[in-house]
Design an enzyme around this catalytic site. Structure first.
Site, PDB file in Angstrom:
ATOM      1  N   ASP A 209      76.917  84.856 -76.991  1.00 31.76           N
ATOM      2  CA  ASP A 209      76.451  85.491 -76.938  1.00 31.76           C
ATOM      3  C   ASP A 209      76.596  84.512 -75.228  1.00 31.76           C
ATOM      4  O   ASP A 209      76.209  83.229 -75.175  1.00 31.76           O
ATOM      5  CB  ASP A 209      74.742  85.414 -77.150  1.00 31.76           C
ATOM      6  CG  ASP A 209      74.041  85.840 -76.672  1.00 31.76           C
ATOM      7  OD1 ASP A 209      73.482  86.708 -76.291  1.00 31.76           O
ATOM      8  OD2 ASP A 209      73.071  85.429 -76.741  1.00 31.76           O
ATOM      9  N   GLU A 275      80.695  87.542 -74.418  1.00 35.95           N
ATOM     10  CA  GLU A 275      79.820  88.391 -73.576  1.00 35.95           C
ATOM     11  C   GLU A 275      79.708  87.482 -72.253  1.00 35.95           C
ATOM     12  O   GLU A 275      78.939  86.536 -72.119  1.00 35.95           O
ATOM     13  CB  GLU A 275      78.218  88.518 -74.556  1.00 35.95           C
ATOM     14  CG  GLU A 275      77.933  89.735 -73.256  1.00 35.95           C
ATOM     15  CD  GLU A 275      76.065  89.428 -73.420  1.00 35.95           C
ATOM     16  OE1 GLU A 275      75.296  90.211 -73.046  1.00 35.95           O
ATOM     17  OE2 GLU A 275      75.362  87.493 -73.502  1.00 35.95           O
TER      18      GLU A 275
HETATM   19  C1  NOJ Z   1      72.259  88.875 -74.496  1.00 36.29           C
HETATM   20  C2  NOJ Z   1      72.088  89.498 -76.007  1.00 36.29           C
HETATM   21  O1  NOJ Z   1      72.967  90.337 -76.459  1.00 36.29           O
HETATM   22  C3  NOJ Z   1      70.866  89.901 -75.624  1.00 36.29           C
HETATM   23  O2  NOJ Z   1      70.171  90.424 -76.507  1.00 36.29           O
HETATM   24  C4  NOJ Z   1      70.121  88.853 -75.562  1.00 36.29           C
HETATM   25  O3  NOJ Z   1      68.322  89.279 -75.219  1.00 36.29           O
HETATM   26  C5  NOJ Z   1      69.965  87.733 -74.512  1.00 36.29           C
HETATM   27  N1  NOJ Z   1      71.733  87.796 -74.287  1.00 36.29           N
HETATM   28  C6  NOJ Z   1      69.756  86.500 -74.848  1.00 36.29           C
HETATM   29  O4  NOJ Z   1      70.259  85.915 -75.623  1.00 36.29           O
END
Ligand code: NOJ
Ligand code: CA
Length: 543
Positions: A209, A275
């Site tokens: 993440d 991500e």
């Molecule tokens: C990316 C995640 O996919 C999202 O759902 C989340 O709110 C943010 N990162 C913060 O962790």
């Protein structure tokens, strides 16, 4: 044909744990309307039959659920809402038995404000080693009443919250998600322990993440504000570079070098996918250099408008960007943070036809594809009524947020909760629309023209036609037609408004009907090509 590791060309299905399947019985023998680990395990045969290679499960760790699990209070346990560690073990065992790999989510940028470290930081006060695990700073202006810098939270409002003793802490997301200070070695050591904990339990990999966010500019300097507001996913397409002292700092790559060594020390091709909403395809590729992570989500593809030329450009750029990194591209059209792609493409029958065409194109591209639960049912973004909205960004901005792509899946029956879980006649944690009876898994399995039947055919075709293909991929736009050539197949997508003559070749699969020898608008087809005189024949499986 080269033998690649499993993730190289895997199709990975994203399970948003709260909304996939509700399996844990409550006192009345029903679920509580919130998806959980036993629910996922019970539906693993569905994923095997769909034809995916792996699933990625969003966070199921102990959490107050302010950001639905992306606010972790204990990284090494399962929240009772979703089950227990034994349920995860059973899920992993069942998935592996069915030939499915399992990727779990790792949230290293921030903890929950309920994490033991943050509680200790608040209790210990300014200047303490406990505070040094986060980014506490004094404010600016008289009595420090202004935040330490001008950064905004992604969820709206300032990225800083003040605590009663006067210090401020940084949170790039919700105030309940304080950012960790990765310049403090304790943080890196803690996450190495977390990686090992889940690797020891048998997970096949991690989705990382906010992978581009762990390090901030060392001085936490002000951001030079963009001249115009940035739209989600615009950056890789429009190539407008913004000043981003909070993202994509060079130091972050050391973290992934360390993790790669840990991953490589385990048997079984363990992997990690980033991500990373970086600004260019080139900076995305830095996360997947051979000694860093294995993959990064290609958000450039997701953000591409409905245009043959734009699709051709992003395909060409994405492939070129990862080539140097000795990895393979990834392709993603939807996830739990963005509007579902049939809605993005215009909604209704046109949006769905385009969604199917984009999917069929994506499944022919080299590398790995990520699907988001419900796209195989053709679900659209739901207009969730304000009183039912739960996204923290809704509470911070008053804008609808992401709930509309997180509505629990319809499995069976004709009324909510459509077999999702919970008592008959109840609504799950985000209410489902009344008109989903024809979209359930049950009803689509009975209809060969359904979107679910199409996804199953397309995934089978991908395996039959492209497994292990190492050939060059060439994408071009010929007027409104996107044409991709790969492994003896020509993939043609009509992004225009008029039917086009169907190019020569044997039809292997199409995303919609091909009446009278034409390729209608919003339709894609795979054709065995004859350029070398060698026509590729249809795969032996029935498509
Ligand atoms: C990316 C995640 O996919 C999202 O759902 C989340 O709110 C943010 N990162 C913060 O962790
Ligand atoms: Ca449940």
């Amino acid at each position: 044909m080269t033998r690649h590791p499993w993730w190289y060309d895997a199709v990975v299905y994203q399970v948003y744990v709260r909304s996939f399947a509700d399996g844990l019985p409550t006192g009345d023998g029903n679920g509580d309307g919130i998806g959980d680990l036993p629910g996922i395990t019970s539906r693993l045969p569905y994923l095997r039959d769909l034809g995916v290679d792996a699933l990625w499960i969003t966070p199921f760790y102990t959490s107050p659920q302010k950001d639905h699990g992306y606010d972790v209070a204990d990284y090494s346990d399962v929240d009772p809402l979703f089950g227990a560690l034994a349920d995860l073990d059973e899920l992993l065992e069942t998935a592996h038995r069915l030939g499915l790999r399992v990727i779990v989510d790792l949230v290293p940028n921030h903890t929950s404000d309920q994490h033991a470290w943050f509680r200790a930081a608040l209790a210990a006060g300014p200047g303490s080693p406990e505070r040094a695990r986060y980014l506490f700073r004094s404010g600016r202006g008289k009595d420090g009443v202004q935040p330490p810098n001008n950064w905004d939270s992604i969820f709206g409002g300032p990225a800083w919250t003040r605590v009663p003793d006067g210090e401020w802490y940084l949170h790039l997301f919700d105030a309940s998600q304080p950012d960790l200070d990765w310049r403090n070695p304790e943080v890196g050591d803690m996450f190495e322990g977390v990686l090992r904990f889940w690797l020891d339990r048998g997970v096949d990999g991690f989705r990382v993440d906010v992978a581009h966010g762990l390090y901030k500019d060392a001085a936490l300097r002000d951001q030079v504000r963009p001249r115009k507001p940035k739209k989600a996913a615009e950056s890789m397409v429009e190539r407008v570079l913004h000043d981003e002292p909070m993202w994509d700092q060079p130091e972050v790559h050391e973290v992934y070098r360390r993790w790669r060594k840990v991953l490589d020390s385990y048997p079984g091709e363990r992997m990690a996918v980033a991500e990373a909403w970086t600004q260019t395809a080139a900076s995305m590729a830095m996360f997947i250099r051979p000694d860093e992570l294995h993959q990064a989500f290609n958000f450039g593809w997701l953000g591409t408008p409905w245009s043959a030329e734009a699709f051709a450009d992003v395909i060409t750029d994405s492939i070129a960007a990862v080539a140097a990194a000795a990895s393979a591209p990834t392709w993603v059209l939807s996830n739990h943070d963005v509007e579902r792609h049939p809605t993005r493409y215009g909604g209704g029958p046109v949006g769905l036809a385009r969604g199917r065409a984009a999917t069929l194109t994506m499944l022919a591209l080299p590398g790995s594809a990520y699907l988001y639960q419900g796209e195989e049912l053709g679900l659209e973004q739901v207009d969730v009524p304000p009183e039912a909205r739960q996204d923290p960004s809704w509470f911070r901005t008053g804008k609808p947020g992401r709930d509309g792509c997180r509505v629990p899946l319809p499995w069976s029956g004709t009324v909510p909760p459509y077999g999702f879980g919970g008592p008959a006649g109840s609504q799950p944690w985000i209410p489902q629309p009344d008109d989903w009876a024809n979209l359930t898994v049950e009803s689509q399995l009975a209809d060969p023209d359904s979107t679910l039947a199409f996804y199953r055919r397309a995934l089978a075709a991908r395996r039959a036609v492209f497994a292990g293909a190492d050939d060059e991929t060439v994408a071009s736009a010929e007027d409104d037609l996107l044409v991709v050539r790969r492994a003896g197949v020509r993939i043609v997508l009509n992004a225009g408004t008029y039917p086009a003559p169907l190019p020569e070749g044997e039809v292997l699969i199409s995303s919609g009907p091909l009446p009278g020898g034409v390729l209608p608008p919003d339709t894609a087809v795979w054709l065995g090509i004859t350029a070398s005189g060698q026509e590729r024949s249809a795969p032996s499986t029935s498509l």
